[in-house]
Design an enzyme around this catalytic site. Structure first.
Site, mmCIF file in Angstrom:
data_model
loop_
_atom_site.group_PDB
_atom_site.id
_atom_site.type_symbol
_atom_site.label_atom_id
_atom_site.label_comp_id
_atom_site.label_asym_id
_atom_site.label_seq_id
_atom_site.Cartn_x
_atom_site.Cartn_y
_atom_site.Cartn_z
ATOM 1 C CE LYS A 115 19.122 -21.769 29.693
ATOM 2 N NZ LYS A 115 18.447 -20.599 30.253
ATOM 3 C CE LYS A 157 24.367 -27.934 34.019
ATOM 4 N NZ LYS A 157 24.277 -26.724 34.871
ATOM 5 N N GLY A 163 16.651 -25.066 33.515
ATOM 6 C CA GLY A 163 15.757 -25.612 34.539
ATOM 7 C C GLY A 163 15.840 -27.113 34.652
ATOM 8 N N GLY A 164 17.012 -27.667 34.296
ATOM 9 C CA GLY A 164 17.192 -29.106 34.485
ATOM 10 C C GLY A 164 16.775 -29.927 33.281
ATOM 11 C CB ILE A 202 28.769 -28.065 42.073
ATOM 12 C CG1 ILE A 202 29.492 -27.216 41.002
ATOM 13 C CG2 ILE A 202 29.158 -27.612 43.478
ATOM 14 C CD1 ILE A 202 30.998 -27.203 41.063
ATOM 15 C CD GLU A 274 18.184 -21.522 37.976
ATOM 16 O OE1 GLU A 274 19.049 -22.392 37.709
ATOM 17 O OE2 GLU A 274 16.994 -21.644 37.685
ATOM 18 C CG ASN A 289 15.295 -18.988 35.458
ATOM 19 O OD1 ASN A 289 15.647 -19.715 34.534
ATOM 20 N ND2 ASN A 289 15.474 -19.318 36.721
ATOM 21 N NE ARG A 291 10.292 -19.072 34.902
ATOM 22 C CZ ARG A 291 11.370 -19.826 34.724
ATOM 23 N NH1 ARG A 291 12.054 -19.780 33.608
ATOM 24 N NH2 ARG A 291 11.780 -20.639 35.692
HETATM 25 C C1 MV4 Z 1 24.080 -28.104 38.212
HETATM 26 C C2 MV4 Z 1 24.290 -28.751 39.451
HETATM 27 C C3 MV4 Z 1 25.598 -29.066 39.781
HETATM 28 N N1 MV4 Z 1 26.615 -28.775 38.941
HETATM 29 N N2 MV4 Z 1 25.132 -27.826 37.416
HETATM 30 C C4 MV4 Z 1 19.308 -28.168 38.269
HETATM 31 C C5 MV4 Z 1 18.360 -27.155 37.721
HETATM 32 C C6 MV4 Z 1 19.145 -26.322 36.789
HETATM 33 N N3 MV4 Z 1 18.732 -24.957 36.788
HETATM 34 C C7 MV4 Z 1 20.544 -26.466 37.262
HETATM 35 N N4 MV4 Z 1 20.596 -27.609 38.116
HETATM 36 C C8 MV4 Z 1 21.778 -28.028 38.601
HETATM 37 N N5 MV4 Z 1 22.862 -27.746 37.826
HETATM 38 C C9 MV4 Z 1 26.363 -28.164 37.777
HETATM 39 N N6 MV4 Z 1 27.395 -27.874 36.977
HETATM 40 C C10 MV4 Z 1 23.199 -29.018 40.269
HETATM 41 C C11 MV4 Z 1 21.941 -28.671 39.848
HETATM 42 C C12 MV4 Z 1 20.866 -28.955 40.782
HETATM 43 C C13 MV4 Z 1 20.533 -30.276 41.184
HETATM 44 C C14 MV4 Z 1 21.176 -31.399 40.687
HETATM 45 C C15 MV4 Z 1 20.840 -32.676 41.099
HETATM 46 C C16 MV4 Z 1 19.834 -32.862 42.046
HETATM 47 C C17 MV4 Z 1 19.157 -31.786 42.563
HETATM 48 C C18 MV4 Z 1 19.505 -30.475 42.143
HETATM 49 C C19 MV4 Z 1 18.831 -29.377 42.678
HETATM 50 C C20 MV4 Z 1 19.151 -28.128 42.272
HETATM 51 C C21 MV4 Z 1 20.175 -27.918 41.329
#
Ligand code: MV4
Length: 444
Positions: A115, A157, A163-164, A202, A274, A289, A291
């Site tokens: 990442k 991170k 994917g969280g 964010i 994303e 992603n 895939r």
């Molecule tokens: C974030 C974010 C806000 N700021 N990164 C979640 C899944 C992964 N692919 C990336 N995700 C997020 N990354 C930054 N710098 C918000 C999300 C996010 C999220 C965060 C908290 C609760 C629900 C969420 C749903 C989608 C994405």
């Protein structure tokens, strides 16, 4: 292509088999000992046991899967999602045996899997990224300095995550200090590297992803967006397209940015870019992603394109069959991920499905499931039972169709998250389409 091995299970294995069948391609399914009675095993031209139930002894056994592929003389392997789908070493192994890996090049899987590297690559390509450290952080002092500069809240991170997984939200310095060492050591355990980085968090944003395809001739197209803002603990619950939030101006910009991102790496096959979109419609690259995604049916419904067919054709060297200008969308699609889970405690609820009746006798609904009445949801794998996709002319009609569907759903023997869907479907913020990533947390 004459024969494809599907290195996956459940609904996605069945989904891939369906397209192979339509294309006149034979299929080889693999199954663990507990999956023997699953519908996908019966639907494949041939099925081979890959081992015991735990994933390390079955669906993650790269060498064993390759051995089956060779002895069955398949032309290609489709990895589906999860398991080995974004494992560069597996893709490399497959290729080294002269078998086609249905996905992008090994080098791209590697690049996007890191990442920090993917962020840097996108930044250099002129794709906006979230303000952040941009490099791996070795010490807590460094992490605090970076966070002070960009301002709290921040997200810590893991560079090997995605994917969280391996992400921690830190509201202030105290929280960051508390999370730093444990996040690093967890990253080491899960991803084999303890590298971590920081991004500004964010808040109350939208999570919007763009589907892209590239072929081996260098053509790249986008297949519009999916709004995946409704998640619970970084698990997607609902996905829809078009996003009810984006203005036409931002929508066009985000497609162009996704194309720029895919072109920058010479992307091939199916991919998803994303973005996190703030309240002012500023958007930033999060990750790519490499895939086919769980939520790909949303895109299939609005475009009428079979994404698995495109994947197979591109993998065998065919060009993308349409120009960007020929790819159109109609209507609105919303997908709900139905899980075997306790809706109150949010824990998996494995068990035998003693009754399962889908009310799918209307053209408004598509069910992608790997289960039938009598099957057992085991504790070994993801407890998703089905994806229920509603497709109608307007968003409101899709919501109404979903409400009728979940109110009439007959499923016994296991608990499901259908009650959560009913709560969401009657929620005014959801109906207006004004939800953000904070939606489920706030709803409770
Ligand atoms: C974030 C974010 C806000 N700021 N990164 C979640 C899944 C992964 N692919 C990336 N995700 C997020 N990354 C930054 N710098 C918000 C999300 C996010 C999220 C965060 C908290 C609760 C629900 C969420 C749903 C989608 C994405």
């Amino acid at each position: 292509m004459q024969k494809i091995l599907i290195a996956n299970r459940g609904e996605i294995a069945l989904r891939i088999i369906k397209t192979c069948h339509q294309m006149g391609i034979e299929t080889v399914a693999i199954y663990s000992e507990v999956d023997k009675e699953m519908p996908y095993v019966k639907a494949a031209s041939k099925a081979v046991c890959v081992g015991e139930a735990p994933v390390n002894k079955s669906y993650l056994r790269a060498n064993k899967i390759l051995e089956i592929a060779k002895s069955e003389m398949v032309d290609a392997i489709h990895p589906g999602y999860g398991f080995l789908s974004e494992n560069a070493a597996f893709a490399e192994l497959v290729k080294s045996e002269g078998i086609i890996f249905i996905g992008p090049d090994v080098e791209i899987i590697k690049l996007m899997g890191d990442k920090i590297v993917s962020r840097k690559t996108m930044e250099l390509a002129g794709v906006p990224v979230v303000p952040g450290s941009g490099h791996g952080l070795d010490t807590i002092e460094e992490a605090c300095t970076v966070s002070e500069t960009i301002g709290y809240p921040v997200m810590l991170k893991a560079s090997g995550g995605g994917g969280g997984i391996g992400m921690v939200l830190c509201e202030n310095e105290q929280a960051l200090i508390k999370a730093f060492d444990s996040t690093k050591s967890r990253a080491q355990t899960y991803f084999g590297t303890n590298e971590v980085f920081i991004e500004k968090y964010i808040a109350e944003a939208r999570h919007i992803e763009v589907q892209v395809f590239g072929d081996q001739k260098g053509n790249i197209v986008h297949l519009f967006e999916r709004d995946c803002s409704i998640q619970r603990r970084h698990q997607k619950v609902i996905e829809e397209s078009p996003s009810p939030f984006l203005t036409e101006e931002t929508r066009k910009k985000i497609y162009q940015t996704a194309l720029k991102a895919a072109k920058a790496v010479g992307y091939t096959n199916a991919g998803t870019i994303e973005f996190i979109v703030d309240e002012n419609e500023n958007f930033y690259f999060l990750e790519m992603n490499t895939r086919l995604q769980v939520e790909h049916p949303v895109t299939e419904m609005i475009t009428g394109i079979d994404l698995v067919e495109w994947q197979i054709r591109i993998a065998q060297g065919e060009p993308i069959p349409m120009l960007q200008s020929q790819i159109k969308t109609t209507g609105h699609a919303i997908e709900f991920r139905l899980y075997a889970e306790d809706p109150v405690r949010f824990l998996p609820s494995p068990g035998k499905i003693t009754k399962l009746v889908w009310n799918d006798k209307t053209p408004d609904v598509r069910i992608d499931t790997g289960y039938q009445e009598g099957n057992t949801v085991t504790p070994y794998y993801d407890p998703m039972i089905a994806k229920c996709i509603f497709y109608t002319d307007t968003r409101m009609e899709a919501i109404q169709a979903a409400e009728r569907f979940f109110n009439d759903l007959q499923i016994e023997g296991i608990k499901t998250n259908a009650p959560l869907f009913i709560n969401i479907l009657v929620n005014n913020e959801f109906k207006k389409g004004s939800y953000t990533t904070a939606f489920i947390k706030k709803m409770k």
